[in-house]
Design a protein around this motif. Structure first.
Motif, mmCIF file in Angstrom:
data_model
loop_
_atom_site.group_PDB
_atom_site.id
_atom_site.type_symbol
_atom_site.label_atom_id
_atom_site.label_comp_id
_atom_site.label_asym_id
_atom_site.label_seq_id
_atom_site.Cartn_x
_atom_site.Cartn_y
_atom_site.Cartn_z
ATOM 1 N N LEU A 136 26.792 46.910 47.165
ATOM 2 C CA LEU A 136 28.060 47.404 46.637
ATOM 3 C C LEU A 136 28.262 48.866 47.015
ATOM 4 O O LEU A 136 29.363 49.269 47.418
ATOM 5 C CB LEU A 136 28.096 47.229 45.121
ATOM 6 N N GLY A 165 22.238 46.765 43.447
ATOM 7 C CA GLY A 165 23.510 47.450 43.654
ATOM 8 C C GLY A 165 23.702 48.086 45.007
ATOM 9 O O GLY A 165 24.788 48.624 45.293
ATOM 10 N N SER A 191 29.208 41.518 46.198
ATOM 11 C CA SER A 191 28.454 42.750 45.931
ATOM 12 C C SER A 191 28.454 43.095 44.448
ATOM 13 O O SER A 191 27.447 43.561 43.901
ATOM 14 C CB SER A 191 29.052 43.904 46.742
ATOM 15 N N ILE A 192 29.590 42.858 43.791
ATOM 16 C CA ILE A 192 29.678 43.130 42.357
ATOM 17 C C ILE A 192 28.736 42.213 41.588
ATOM 18 O O ILE A 192 28.026 42.642 40.655
ATOM 19 C CB ILE A 192 31.131 42.970 41.860
ATOM 20 N N LEU A 209 33.349 42.243 48.433
ATOM 21 C CA LEU A 209 33.398 43.035 47.203
ATOM 22 C C LEU A 209 32.956 42.192 46.011
ATOM 23 O O LEU A 209 32.163 42.652 45.165
ATOM 24 C CB LEU A 209 34.818 43.562 46.993
#
Length: 361
Positions: free
Chosen positions: A272, A269, A260-261, A257
């Protein structure tokens, strides 16, 4: 078989009444049951309740109360193992409930050849309310707790890596010694790892069951998950063999997470979105599966928010534990934890020799 039933407690005055009642109602002959209570210097009346239990004539072989100056589970369990005199020692948590046949079923399965036995240990909730039932549903779910087989009633005998509320033959303790006092939350994982390494099997039996009270507030549940995750991280540096890959699932989710952020911030993106969609699918399916239970309430609609909160707390805890490994290793560098493990081993051997000499074995 003489059975030593052991329980440790610190400020559990509101939790132990039910368990004390269960112990008093055990169908196994009371003159063959030794009770060992370890109080970690409680300040809320827990010790006094233990004293009242001891002074009530339930016909038990003996009731011992040990005071442990350290509020550490491993220290307290070692204190119990240093004084038990039975052929079998059973570990029961202060937040537990046990049926009338709990001791007798453990003894039966040991008598037919097992060395360490236990059974299903589902969660229950005290002072039932719709919110507490929601938290209980989250804790009972594979998605919200763990895949540990002992958390749910078994339908057939199965050998596992770990058990809860387990019964151990005396010889098992004599061979592997006590708990590692430098571990918190994972002391049982490491203890059971040494038992397996010593060649013993841990049998989960379908006719044995006990119950564990779940945390009654979301705050306490999140705090518990964080602590569990932190000790998983720390334990990796000392006993990686006592952990499974599944212990690190929340850690991997939180790391994925975070990465991905960061990638989304820099304009990429897709990872994410994929992660959130996949997790959301699991979250939704498991939340719906909880709603197939009886007595569902509108608060069950909050489960899709509760699950990620528990996972993130656990994952962050593991990250913190991994970061703290160098500092923790320096702290325990000169620890006498191995000596304390061996002290239990020697004391049990000494007590066994005394029992042979007195003709009690």
């Amino acid at each position: 078989m003489i059975v030593s039933l052991c329980m440790i407690a610190y400020n559990e005055v509101d939790a132990i009444d039910g368990l004390f009642g269960d112990i008093a109602l055990q169908e196994y002959p009371h003159n063959k049951i030794e009770i060992v209570f370890v109080d970690s210097m409680s300040t809320d009346g827990t010790y006094e309740k233990m004293e009242r239990f001891k002074n009530t004539d339930y016909g038990f072989r003996d009731v011992k109360i040990v005071r442990c100056p350290k509020r550490n589970q491993a220290y307290s369990w070692n204190e119990a193992l240093m004084v038990f005199t039975g052929d079998v020692v059973i570990r029961v948590d202060a937040h537990a409930r046990i049926p009338r046949n709990f001791i007798s079923r453990n003894v039966y399965n040991l008598r037919i050849g097992e060395d360490v036995v236990g059974g299903g240990r589902p969660n229950i909730s005290s002072n039932v309310s719709s919110w507490k039932l929601t938290l209980l549903a989250a804790e009972d779910s594979l998605f919200g707790s763990s895949i540990a087989g002992y958390r749910r009633p078994s339908t057939e005998k199965e050998y596992m890596d770990s058990l809860f509320h387990a019964a151990y033959r005396r010889e098992v303790i004599q061979k592997v010694g006590g708990f590692n006092v430098e571990l918190g939350r994972t002391e049982d994982n490491e203890f059971h790892y040494r038992i397996r390494q010593a060649g013993y099997k841990m049998c989960c039996c379908p006719d044995i069951i006990s119950y564990q009270h779940s945390r009654n507030t979301l705050k306490h549940m999140v705090k518990q998950k964080y602590g569990n995750g932190k000790w998983i991280g720390l334990t990796l540096s000392q006993c990686p063999g006592c952990l499974s890959y599944f212990h690190f699932a929340p850690f991997l989710f939180v790391m994925a997470l975070a990465v991905s952020i960061v990638m989304a911030v820099f304009g990429f993106g897709l990872p994410l979105k994929v992660l959130l969609v996949l997790y959301g699918m699991f979250d939704f399916v498991n939340s719906v599966s909880c709603c197939t239970l009886k007595n569902i309430h509108w608060q069950f609609l909050l489960l899709p928010l509760i699950f990620p909160l528990l996972h993130v707390a656990y994952g962050i805890g593991t990250i913190v534990g991994l970061i703290e490994i160098p500092f923790w290793q320096r702290k325990i560098k000169n620890s006498d934890y191995q000596q304390r493990i061996d002290e239990v081993k020697h004391k049990v051997a000494e007590n066994t020799e005394l029992r042979w000499r007195d003709g009690k074995l």
